[in-house]
Design an enzyme around this catalytic site. Structure first.
Site, PDB file in Angstrom:
ATOM      1  N   HIS B 232       0.841  -1.197   0.000  1.00 30.56           N
ATOM      2  CA  HIS B 232       0.000   0.000   0.000  1.00 30.56           C
ATOM      3  C   HIS B 232       0.877   1.248   0.000  1.00 30.56           C
ATOM      4  O   HIS B 232       1.880   1.293   0.705  1.00 30.56           O
ATOM      5  CB  HIS B 232      -0.866  -0.081   1.269  1.00 30.56           C
ATOM      6  CG  HIS B 232      -1.834   1.040   1.449  1.00 30.56           C
ATOM      7  ND1 HIS B 232      -1.451   2.339   1.684  1.00 30.56           N
ATOM      8  CD2 HIS B 232      -3.189   1.047   1.461  1.00 30.56           C
ATOM      9  CE1 HIS B 232      -2.531   3.098   1.829  1.00 30.56           C
ATOM     10  NE2 HIS B 232      -3.593   2.339   1.698  1.00 30.56           N
ATOM     11  N   ARG B 275      -2.764   1.022  -4.455  1.00 30.62           N
ATOM     12  CA  ARG B 275      -2.605  -0.439  -4.466  1.00 30.62           C
ATOM     13  C   ARG B 275      -2.954  -0.914  -5.874  1.00 30.62           C
ATOM     14  O   ARG B 275      -3.694  -0.235  -6.591  1.00 30.62           O
ATOM     15  CB  ARG B 275      -3.589  -1.137  -3.529  1.00 30.62           C
ATOM     16  CG  ARG B 275      -3.643  -0.693  -2.110  1.00 30.62           C
ATOM     17  CD  ARG B 275      -4.577  -1.625  -1.318  1.00 30.62           C
ATOM     18  NE  ARG B 275      -5.767  -0.974  -0.844  1.00 30.62           N
ATOM     19  CZ  ARG B 275      -6.869  -1.617  -0.441  1.00 30.62           C
ATOM     20  NH1 ARG B 275      -6.915  -2.929  -0.476  1.00 30.62           N
ATOM     21  NH2 ARG B 275      -7.907  -0.958   0.008  1.00 30.62           N
ATOM     22  N   LYS B 278      -6.529  -0.503  -7.920  1.00 25.74           N
ATOM     23  CA  LYS B 278      -7.399   0.443  -7.220  1.00 25.74           C
ATOM     24  C   LYS B 278      -7.394   1.762  -7.979  1.00 25.74           C
ATOM     25  O   LYS B 278      -6.672   1.926  -8.969  1.00 25.74           O
ATOM     26  CB  LYS B 278      -6.935   0.648  -5.770  1.00 25.74           C
ATOM     27  CG  LYS B 278      -7.110  -0.582  -4.915  1.00 25.74           C
ATOM     28  CD  LYS B 278      -8.477  -0.698  -4.289  1.00 25.74           C
ATOM     29  CE  LYS B 278      -8.621   0.288  -3.141  1.00 25.74           C
ATOM     30  NZ  LYS B 278      -9.958   0.247  -2.525  1.00 25.74           N
ATOM     31  N   ASP B 281      -5.798   8.559  -6.692  1.00 24.44           N
ATOM     32  CA  ASP B 281      -6.173   9.442  -5.577  1.00 24.44           C
ATOM     33  C   ASP B 281      -5.055  10.463  -5.410  1.00 24.44           C
ATOM     34  O   ASP B 281      -3.879  10.094  -5.356  1.00 24.44           O
ATOM     35  CB  ASP B 281      -6.366   8.608  -4.298  1.00 24.44           C
ATOM     36  CG  ASP B 281      -6.792   9.444  -3.080  1.00 24.44           C
ATOM     37  OD1 ASP B 281      -6.519  10.664  -3.037  1.00 24.44           O
ATOM     38  OD2 ASP B 281      -7.383   8.853  -2.145  1.00 24.44           O
ATOM     39  N   CYS B 283      -3.887  12.088  -2.951  1.00 25.44           N
ATOM     40  CA  CYS B 283      -2.963  12.033  -1.807  1.00 25.44           C
ATOM     41  C   CYS B 283      -1.764  11.138  -2.084  1.00 25.44           C
ATOM     42  O   CYS B 283      -0.686  11.332  -1.504  1.00 25.44           O
ATOM     43  CB  CYS B 283      -3.675  11.605  -0.522  1.00 25.44           C
ATOM     44  SG  CYS B 283      -4.205   9.880  -0.479  1.00 25.44           S
ATOM     45  N   TYR B 284      -1.909  10.187  -3.021  1.00 25.50           N
ATOM     46  CA  TYR B 284      -0.769   9.331  -3.349  1.00 25.50           C
ATOM     47  C   TYR B 284       0.309  10.086  -4.130  1.00 25.50           C
ATOM     48  O   TYR B 284       1.401   9.577  -4.340  1.00 25.50           O
ATOM     49  CB  TYR B 284      -1.214   8.059  -4.080  1.00 25.50           C
ATOM     50  CG  TYR B 284      -2.057   7.173  -3.203  1.00 25.50           C
ATOM     51  CD1 TYR B 284      -3.395   6.907  -3.513  1.00 25.50           C
ATOM     52  CD2 TYR B 284      -1.537   6.639  -2.015  1.00 25.50           C
ATOM     53  CE1 TYR B 284      -4.179   6.127  -2.673  1.00 25.50           C
ATOM     54  CE2 TYR B 284      -2.315   5.868  -1.176  1.00 25.50           C
ATOM     55  CZ  TYR B 284      -3.635   5.625  -1.505  1.00 25.50           C
ATOM     56  OH  TYR B 284      -4.404   4.852  -0.663  1.00 25.50           O
ATOM     57  N   ASP B 332      -9.053  14.288  -3.602  1.00 24.76           N
ATOM     58  CA  ASP B 332      -8.742  12.944  -4.089  1.00 24.76           C
ATOM     59  C   ASP B 332      -8.855  12.903  -5.620  1.00 24.76           C
ATOM     60  O   ASP B 332      -7.886  12.627  -6.335  1.00 24.76           O
ATOM     61  CB  ASP B 332      -9.736  12.011  -3.379  1.00 24.76           C
ATOM     62  CG  ASP B 332      -9.907  10.625  -3.974  1.00 24.76           C
ATOM     63  OD1 ASP B 332      -9.411  10.338  -5.074  1.00 24.76           O
ATOM     64  OD2 ASP B 332     -10.556   9.799  -3.319  1.00 24.76           O
ATOM     65  N   ASP B 339     -10.504  18.533   1.011  1.00 27.63           N
ATOM     66  CA  ASP B 339     -10.326  18.529   2.457  1.00 27.63           C
ATOM     67  C   ASP B 339      -8.879  18.878   2.773  1.00 27.63           C
ATOM     68  O   ASP B 339      -8.023  18.897   1.884  1.00 27.63           O
ATOM     69  CB  ASP B 339     -10.729  17.178   3.076  1.00 27.63           C
ATOM     70  CG  ASP B 339      -9.910  16.016   2.545  1.00 27.63           C
ATOM     71  OD1 ASP B 339     -10.494  15.050   2.018  1.00 27.63           O
ATOM     72  OD2 ASP B 339      -8.659  16.075   2.668  1.00 27.63           O
ATOM     73  N   HIS B 342      -6.110  16.145   1.969  1.00 31.54           N
ATOM     74  CA  HIS B 342      -5.766  16.058   0.551  1.00 31.54           C
ATOM     75  C   HIS B 342      -5.077  17.331   0.077  1.00 31.54           C
ATOM     76  O   HIS B 342      -4.221  17.294  -0.801  1.00 31.54           O
ATOM     77  CB  HIS B 342      -7.000  15.769  -0.299  1.00 31.54           C
ATOM     78  CG  HIS B 342      -7.376  14.319  -0.300  1.00 31.54           C
ATOM     79  ND1 HIS B 342      -8.268  13.774   0.583  1.00 31.54           N
ATOM     80  CD2 HIS B 342      -6.929  13.284  -1.069  1.00 31.54           C
ATOM     81  CE1 HIS B 342      -8.372  12.477   0.359  1.00 31.54           C
ATOM     82  NE2 HIS B 342      -7.570  12.140  -0.640  1.00 31.54           N
TER      83      HIS B 342
END
Lengths: 355, 430
Positions: B232, B275, B278, B281, B283-284, B332, B339, B342
């Site tokens: 992850h 992952r 998936k 996003d 934040c990654y 995201d 938010d 993020h």
């Protein structure tokens, strides 16, 4: 403090605790309102009220049903409140609360708050007490799988996964149950079911590796670097290839089988996997075009030829050339987003170092 | 030279639909609509190229979003009541990375707020009735370093923090995140960031950490929270950054890790997922994107070779898809609400993509075995201006940040200088 100051929520009319007879004896501890706090949260009246009473009972270490009920209400509104979960755990233990009821309550919370972490950790603690290791050790795998406590937990995790097939906590919880109680065989059945449902479910593929190899601290009979039995390797290669055929452009089975073989049976990469992949590529147009246009196929070839070159030094030069060609094909045609990576990989092949 | 973008990069489901492929296609549809608006119409007959010069970082809007949050948060934030130390960190670090003004008043109020969250027996928590938490402590310490200055630094009782960290320490090298709490790689990262910053590293604190992290690397190559659990992005950054602090990234299979990290970049969207199979996003952008400078160093690649991923594609994703043009703040993906979490992670991810930060291999400190080499090694990191790549206007440029700590170099250096000028812990002298 008149009728007009009552706070109304969506569900029921909220009655402040200070107006409840039951709580008359408790002096609430309100949150200190400090001026100039950055990022202050405008808590609901309900939450502020509940927390001021909860602080009071925690401060006097009260062990009572009303304290337990209050923790439940707070958790419903703020499931991330780890301190309240800890307090609830203590209360449950000291009050001798019925574990079945408590597990039911946790299940209710999970319906509202799917992604909450704390409830799984809490459940672990409840189960550990309900079915301790010593008792479990005396039972066979079959008996354990049929044990009401375990059956219930597996069902709980399964339900969570039904709702969110890749729920990180649920899959991790299953790993905890499986390794704590040693019920490895049934997990393979579950994994098969989930992979059949969605061949792209990477959590299920990860679980498959876990079931076969344990969690790094090793299943009782396996250590992480041990070679796998030939029959097991055969079975896993066949399984992965079968799933690749369903949808070649799916990362999971490729990463699974190359990862497994690289760690535990590297020679089988070129002895067994390679011929099967080449057969797929040579088959009728259906597979051939899907498989040879997916980057994962060429990526696997790079891994395979690289390893084969290491094991067969007299063929190394030819094999490395094929690997480098695959890198070029990937960088320019099939996987240009990873162009820099393939450039790097190719340079490592030239240098004769491992990637 | 146009940056990589093509409808050919859309996910091919081989006509075998599953939940995963349907979800992916839905996201691609949404993001495709965003990108189509940016395509230079004259290039359409040839496939369509995005005009990446048009991207603008909406600083003023994000500043507004953040300042509103600093002023007050609605009751919806009740669910973050136990994570309050994080909130000033998300706010102030975002402002700092954008180069926005953080005036003395804000610094003072942040310091006062965090002082109330400091637990006298060690660690930070939202209020005196909550248990100190390792992630909250990490956020609070980083926030105080961003604020800077002796007043902020002295909020932390180093001795108490050390004793509390050792209470969280487990036999297998890991850390629990609070008394009775969960154990995972995140705990190690938080503990080592705190300890390396505050000058409270000891052999006992770090013992077994590297081995535990190594056990968390899965067959896929990425790192999971606990041995056996799925690889992850979040835990991968935590593991790699912790190992960088320890000076032993070599315990990992770096080749396999690099491959896994590279495959996290989505060919169509340009951003990262966390992952395999998936969804993308924002934040990654930090959790995975920010790991690239770290693996660059671990692999001993030179600044002449770029990071192993496509920097412009990531920046395009962040700027075109993650900014909320109406509310301000970052998110995201399109369709999600912005938010503070993020906002910060998209911004520091963007920074780490715009700048090339690394350590000159020629000057790398050889002896990593001593805990005392930590500040020297951490301060070797710096930005190489000639290797920066800014998508859109140059005014989109953010302050460079340190990939391990996620904060900018100025405050980081000031903090390290201060804490390492303090006497070592009494524990060390025994």
């Amino acid at each position: 403090m008149g009728e007009s100051e009552k706070h109304s929520s969506d569900k029921d009319d909220y009655v402040p605790l200070k107006e409840q007879e039951e709580w008359r004896d408790v002096t609430p501890i309100p949150q200190e309102e400090e001026p100039n706090t950055v990022c202050p949260i405008a808590y609901t009246d309900e939450y502020s009220d509940m927390m001021s009473y909860l602080r009071a009972v925690m401060a006097k270490r009260e062990v009572s049903q009303r304290a337990l009920d209050l923790t439940g209400r707070v958790i419903e509104v703020n499931p991330g409140h780890y301190t309240v979960w800890m307090y609830r755990k203590q209360l449950v233990e000291e009050l001798g609360t019925d574990s079945e009821n408590e597990l039911d309550w946790v299940a209710e919370i999970s319906e509202i708050h799917h992604k909450n972490y704390q409830l799984w950790h809490y459940r672990e603690a409840l189960i550990s007490r309900l079915l301790d290791q010593k008792t479990a050790e005396a039972l066979t795998q079959d008996q354990l799988v049929r044990h009401p406590v375990i059956r219930r937990e597996l069902l709980f995790a399964t339900n969570a996964i039904d709702g969110d097939s890749k729920n990180f906590h649920a899959w991790s919880y299953r790993q905890w149950i499986v390794r704590t109680y040693g019920i490895w065989d049934q997990e393979l059945v579950f994994v098969d079911t989930m992979i059949n449902e969605d061949v792209r479910n990477n959590s299920a593929w990860n679980q498959r590796y876990f079931v076969l190899m344990g969690n790094g601290s090793g299943r009782p009979e396996k250590n992480p670097d041990s070679p796998l039995e030939d029959s097991l390797v055969d079975r896993e290669i066949a399984y992965a290839v079968e799933k690749i055929k369903l949808a070649p452009n799916n990362e999971s089975p490729w990463s699974y089988i190359t990862g497994l073989l690289l760690r535990h049976a590297p020679a089988r990469l070129y002895n067994t996997l390679l011929p099967k992949l080449q057969a797929l590529a040579a088959e009728g147009s259906g597979y051939a075009s899907s498989i040879t246009t997916t980057p994962m196929y060429w990526s696997a070839l790079v891994d395979i030829y690289e390893h084969q070159a290491k094991d067969l030094p007299d063929q190394a030069s030819v094999l490395l050339d094929m690997a480098k060609d695959a890198c070029d094909l990937l960088a320019f045609d099939h996987d240009p987003m990873r162009g820099k990576y393939w450039e790097f990989r190719k340079s490592q092949l030239c240098a004769g170092t491992t990637g | 030279m146009a940056n990589l973008f093509s409808y050919d990069f859309r996910y091919d489901d081989n006509e075998h639909e599953t939940e995963t492929s349907e979800a992916q296609k839905e996201v691609e549809d949404r993001i495709g609509r965003v990108y189509m608006r940016l395509v230079d119409p004259q290039t359409l007959p040839l496939g369509g190229e995005i005009d990446d010069t048009r991207h603008r970082l909406l600083r003023a809007k994000h500043e507004q979003f953040i300042n509103d949050s600093i002023h007050g948060l609605s009751s919806v934030f009740t669910v973050l009541d136990s994570s309050r130390p994080w909130i000033p960190f998300w706010c102030l670090n975002s402002l700092d990375v954008m180069g926005s003004d953080i005036d003395d008043r804000l610094r003072r109020h942040t310091t006062d707020t965090l002082r109330r969250m400091h637990c006298p027996s060690g660690g930070f928590r939202s209020d005196p009735w909550q248990l100190p938490h390792l992630a909250s402590s990490y956020a609070a310490v980083m926030a105080l370093v961003v604020v800077g200055g002796e007043e902020a630094y002295s909020v932390v009782d180093r001795h108490a923090m050390y004793r509390w960290l050792m209470e969280m320490k487990q036999q297998d090298g890991s850390f629990a995140v609070h008394t009775g709490g969960e154990i995972d790689v995140r705990g190690i990262y938080c503990a080592l960031v705190i300890a390396s910053m505050l000058n409270i590293m000891t052999r006992e604190l770090v013992s077994g950490c590297a081995e535990f992290i190594a056990r968390c690397q899965t067959f896929e190559g990425g790192i999971g929270p606990y041995p056996g659990v799925e690889a992850h992005g979040g835990y991968t950054l935590c593991g790699l950054a912790a190992l960088e602090i320890l000076g032993c990234t070599d315990v990992l299979d770096l080749g396999r890790l690099a491959k896994w990290m590279c495959v996290r970049q989505m060919p169509f969207e340009g951003g990262f997922n966390g992952r395999t199979n998936k969804l993308v996003d924002g934040c990654y952008s930090y959790w995975v994107g920010g790991a690239f400078p770290l693996i660059q160093k671990a692999l001993r690649r030179s600044a002449n070779d770029d990071y192993l991923y496509e920097r412009p594609a990531l920046q395009r994703y962040i700027l075109a898809c993650c900014q909320d043009t109406r509310l301000g703040g970052l998110r995201d993906k399109p369709g999600k609400h912005p938010d503070l979490y993020h906002t910060m992670y998209c911004l520091i991810g963007l920074s780490l993509s715009q700048h090339y930060v690394g350590v000159d291999p020629a000057h790398e400190i050889a002896d990593k075995s001593s805990v005392f080499s930590v500040p020297a090694r951490m301060m070797q990191w710096g930005a190489v201006p000639a290797r920066s790549k800014i998508i859109g206007a140059r005014i989109n440029i953010l302050r460079p940040v340190h990939p391990v700590y996620g904060i900018s170099f100025g405050p980081l250096a000031q903090g390290i200088k201060y804490f390492y000028s303090l006497p070592p812990l009494a524990e060390l002298l025994v």
